[in-house]
Design a protein around this motif. Structure first.
Motif, PDB file in Angstrom:
ATOM      1  N   ALA A 204     -31.887 -24.772  -2.752  1.00 14.34           N
ATOM      2  CA  ALA A 204     -30.941 -24.201  -1.783  1.00 14.34           C
ATOM      3  C   ALA A 204     -31.495 -24.271  -0.367  1.00 14.34           C
ATOM      4  O   ALA A 204     -30.737 -24.246   0.605  1.00 14.34           O
ATOM      5  N   VAL A 205     -32.816 -24.360  -0.250  1.00 16.25           N
ATOM      6  CA  VAL A 205     -33.457 -24.512   1.056  1.00 16.25           C
ATOM      7  C   VAL A 205     -33.668 -25.985   1.370  1.00 16.25           C
ATOM      8  O   VAL A 205     -33.388 -26.455   2.477  1.00 16.25           O
ATOM      9  N   TYR A 206     -34.135 -26.728   0.390  1.00 18.51           N
ATOM     10  CA  TYR A 206     -34.447 -28.156   0.586  1.00 18.51           C
ATOM     11  C   TYR A 206     -34.042 -28.926  -0.662  1.00 18.51           C
ATOM     12  O   TYR A 206     -34.631 -28.762  -1.734  1.00 18.51           O
ATOM     13  N   ASN A 207     -33.021 -29.752  -0.521  1.00 22.15           N
ATOM     14  CA  ASN A 207     -32.507 -30.522  -1.656  1.00 22.15           C
ATOM     15  C   ASN A 207     -32.977 -31.968  -1.654  1.00 22.15           C
ATOM     16  O   ASN A 207     -32.401 -32.824  -2.330  1.00 22.15           O
ATOM     17  N   GLY A 208     -34.015 -32.232  -0.901  1.00 18.32           N
ATOM     18  CA  GLY A 208     -34.540 -33.595  -0.820  1.00 18.32           C
ATOM     19  C   GLY A 208     -34.151 -34.307   0.458  1.00 18.32           C
ATOM     20  O   GLY A 208     -34.656 -35.389   0.748  1.00 18.32           O
ATOM     21  N   LYS A 209     -33.257 -33.693   1.239  1.00 15.79           N
ATOM     22  CA  LYS A 209     -32.826 -34.281   2.500  1.00 15.79           C
ATOM     23  C   LYS A 209     -33.039 -33.278   3.631  1.00 15.79           C
ATOM     24  O   LYS A 209     -32.795 -32.085   3.471  1.00 15.79           O
ATOM     25  N   VAL A 210     -33.492 -33.780   4.759  1.00 15.30           N
ATOM     26  CA  VAL A 210     -33.704 -32.940   5.938  1.00 15.30           C
ATOM     27  C   VAL A 210     -32.611 -33.237   6.959  1.00 15.30           C
ATOM     28  O   VAL A 210     -32.500 -34.361   7.453  1.00 15.30           O
ATOM     29  N   LYS A 211     -31.793 -32.223   7.250  1.00 14.74           N
ATOM     30  CA  LYS A 211     -30.771 -32.355   8.281  1.00 14.74           C
ATOM     31  C   LYS A 211     -31.318 -31.833   9.601  1.00 14.74           C
ATOM     32  O   LYS A 211     -31.997 -30.816   9.629  1.00 14.74           O
ATOM     33  N   ALA A 212     -31.011 -32.534  10.670  1.00 14.67           N
ATOM     34  CA  ALA A 212     -31.471 -32.078  11.979  1.00 14.67           C
ATOM     35  C   ALA A 212     -30.969 -30.673  12.264  1.00 14.67           C
ATOM     36  O   ALA A 212     -31.707 -29.818  12.765  1.00 14.67           O
ATOM     37  N   LEU A 213     -29.710 -30.415  11.942  1.00 10.74           N
ATOM     38  CA  LEU A 213     -29.119 -29.084  12.052  1.00 10.74           C
ATOM     39  C   LEU A 213     -28.242 -28.852  10.826  1.00 10.74           C
ATOM     40  O   LEU A 213     -27.484 -29.739  10.421  1.00 10.74           O
ATOM     41  N   GLU A 228     -41.882 -30.850   4.031  1.00 14.20           N
ATOM     42  CA  GLU A 228     -40.472 -31.174   4.247  1.00 14.20           C
ATOM     43  C   GLU A 228     -39.553 -29.961   4.060  1.00 14.20           C
ATOM     44  O   GLU A 228     -38.553 -29.846   4.778  1.00 14.20           O
ATOM     45  N   PRO A 229     -39.849 -29.041   3.117  1.00 11.02           N
ATOM     46  CA  PRO A 229     -39.004 -27.839   3.037  1.00 11.02           C
ATOM     47  C   PRO A 229     -38.961 -27.050   4.344  1.00 11.02           C
ATOM     48  O   PRO A 229     -37.925 -26.496   4.701  1.00 11.02           O
ATOM     49  N   LEU A 230     -40.071 -27.006   5.076  1.00 11.86           N
ATOM     50  CA  LEU A 230     -40.075 -26.328   6.370  1.00 11.86           C
ATOM     51  C   LEU A 230     -39.178 -27.063   7.358  1.00 11.86           C
ATOM     52  O   LEU A 230     -38.437 -26.427   8.127  1.00 11.86           O
ATOM     53  N   GLY A 235     -33.643 -26.140  10.429  1.00 11.48           N
ATOM     54  CA  GLY A 235     -32.244 -26.415  10.766  1.00 11.48           C
ATOM     55  C   GLY A 235     -31.280 -25.371  10.242  1.00 11.48           C
ATOM     56  O   GLY A 235     -30.078 -25.454  10.491  1.00 11.48           O
ATOM     57  N   GLN A 236     -31.781 -24.369   9.508  1.00  8.94           N
ATOM     58  CA  GLN A 236     -30.932 -23.323   8.918  1.00  8.94           C
ATOM     59  C   GLN A 236     -31.150 -21.950   9.559  1.00  8.94           C
ATOM     60  O   GLN A 236     -30.537 -20.969   9.151  1.00  8.94           O
ATOM     61  N   ILE A 237     -32.041 -21.881  10.550  1.00 11.33           N
ATOM     62  CA  ILE A 237     -32.351 -20.610  11.200  1.00 11.33           C
ATOM     63  C   ILE A 237     -31.301 -20.293  12.274  1.00 11.33           C
ATOM     64  O   ILE A 237     -30.872 -21.180  13.013  1.00 11.33           O
ATOM     65  N   LYS A 238     -30.922 -19.031  12.350  1.00 12.88           N
ATOM     66  CA  LYS A 238     -29.917 -18.622  13.331  1.00 12.88           C
ATOM     67  C   LYS A 238     -30.443 -18.751  14.755  1.00 12.88           C
ATOM     68  O   LYS A 238     -31.649 -18.843  14.992  1.00 12.88           O
TER      69      LYS A 238
END
Length: 329
Positions: A204-213, A228-230, A235-238
């Protein structure tokens, strides 16, 4: 003190490294300001690395690992400490280049020692240990950077580990809404017992892909995972939220972009418990004896004795340890 006493000794033979409990004498210890009779210590990931041929932590063998210790001063050449004082020593070079806590006695520089705060026992201080100090330092820095309870959920990654478990229970004790991330389905009840309001999967945090936002989800995060999870988490922080990162169990490379920083004013806070200045170190330990003191000591702790340490050092590297392993010396 006894002329001979026990310690866990890590020795190298060829390309292999082995740890065992042996008897040593006072002259084996380094000559430092304060001699401490160790009563408790803890088993940390870095200790496992120190006892591993591939750990790249220790440069010279034989060696006594153990980055944490708590005990009573036996002798002191420094006026700040006297015989009978209860003290804590963590971080700096302890258990890395300076003989550490897996020993009945330890000789430690006075500048590395913190008086045991009122409100903590020696045992409790080692249940907290470096892991809990790191969690508390993370929370302190998040609050200094504006985190408030009304801002929303705080995410804790790697939530069943030492830093993660303690961060969950500390944040919950302060009144924050905590989401705990883990890949261990079997540990959901444990995390809820610690105070997590919601359990989410690693994916739910990192599904193998990193989105910029990504969608804004978390007011802040305590992250001992890195990698990579970080990058995905940032990109998910408010807006104007922060991530306190203290580890790299998922790797040391963080393939992120500038977008979370320049479009959402996200803060990435580096947490170093090793060389944390003494003034801040004492302040955090005082909080650990008061508002940050964990409520679930028994539930997060496995207690062992020194003869069990060599096996525990192997276990800590497998990622199967829940909470904290402490050693009664």
């Amino acid at each position: 003190m006894n002329k001979r006493f026990k310690a866990v000794i890590v020795e190298q033979t060829g390309d292999s490294v082995q740890s065992s409990v042996k008897e040593i004498d006072r002259e084996t210890l380094p000559k430092s300001d304060v001699l401490i009779k160790v009563e408790y210590t803890g088993v940390n990931y870095k200790d496992g690395l120190a006892a591993s041929a591939d750990g790249k932590i220790v440069n010279q063998y034989p060696f006594i690992p153990g980055i944490d210790l708590a005990g009573t001063v036996v002798e002191s050449g420094d006026e700040r400490f006297k015989a009978g004082d209860a003290v804590i020593a963590t971080s700096y070079e302890i258990g890395v280049s300076h003989f550490g806590g897996f020993s009945e006695y330890a000789s430690i520089p006075a500048d590395w020692i913190v008086p045991l705060p009122e409100g903590l026992t020696l045992k409790e201080s080692m249940i907290i240990g470096t892991a809990g100090f790191t969690a508390a330092l993370s929370i302190s820095r998040l609050e200094k950077n504006g985190l408030r309870k009304e801002d929303g959920e705080v995410l804790v990654t790697g939530a069943t580990g030492g830093v993660g478990s303690l961060a969950v229970t500390m944040l919950s004790g302060l009144g924050y809404k905590v989401a705990a991330s883990t890949g261990k389905q079997s540990e959901h009840d444990y995390l809820k017992m610690l105070g997590a309001e919601r359990i989410i999967s690693r994916e739910a945090v990192y599904n193998g892909k990193v989105k910029a936002l990504d969608k804004e989800k978390w007011a802040a995060a305590v992250d001992p995972v890195g990698g990579e999870p970080l990058a995905a988490l940032l990109g998910q922080i408010k807006y104007m939220g922060s991530v306190a990162v203290s580890g790299l169990t998922a790797g040391g490379s963080v393939p992120t972009t500038v977008f979370p920083f320049i479009l959402r004013s996200v803060n990435l806070l580096g947490i170093d418990s090793v060389y944390c200045p003494m003034e801040e170190r004492k302040m955090v330990w005082e909080r650990l004896a008061s508002d940050l003191k964990p409520e679930k000591f028994a539930e997060i702790t496995e207690e062992i004795v020194m003869d069990d340490v060599p096996d525990a050092l192997k276990k800590i590297l497998t990622g199967t340890v829940r909470g904290r392993i402490i050693v009664k010396i």
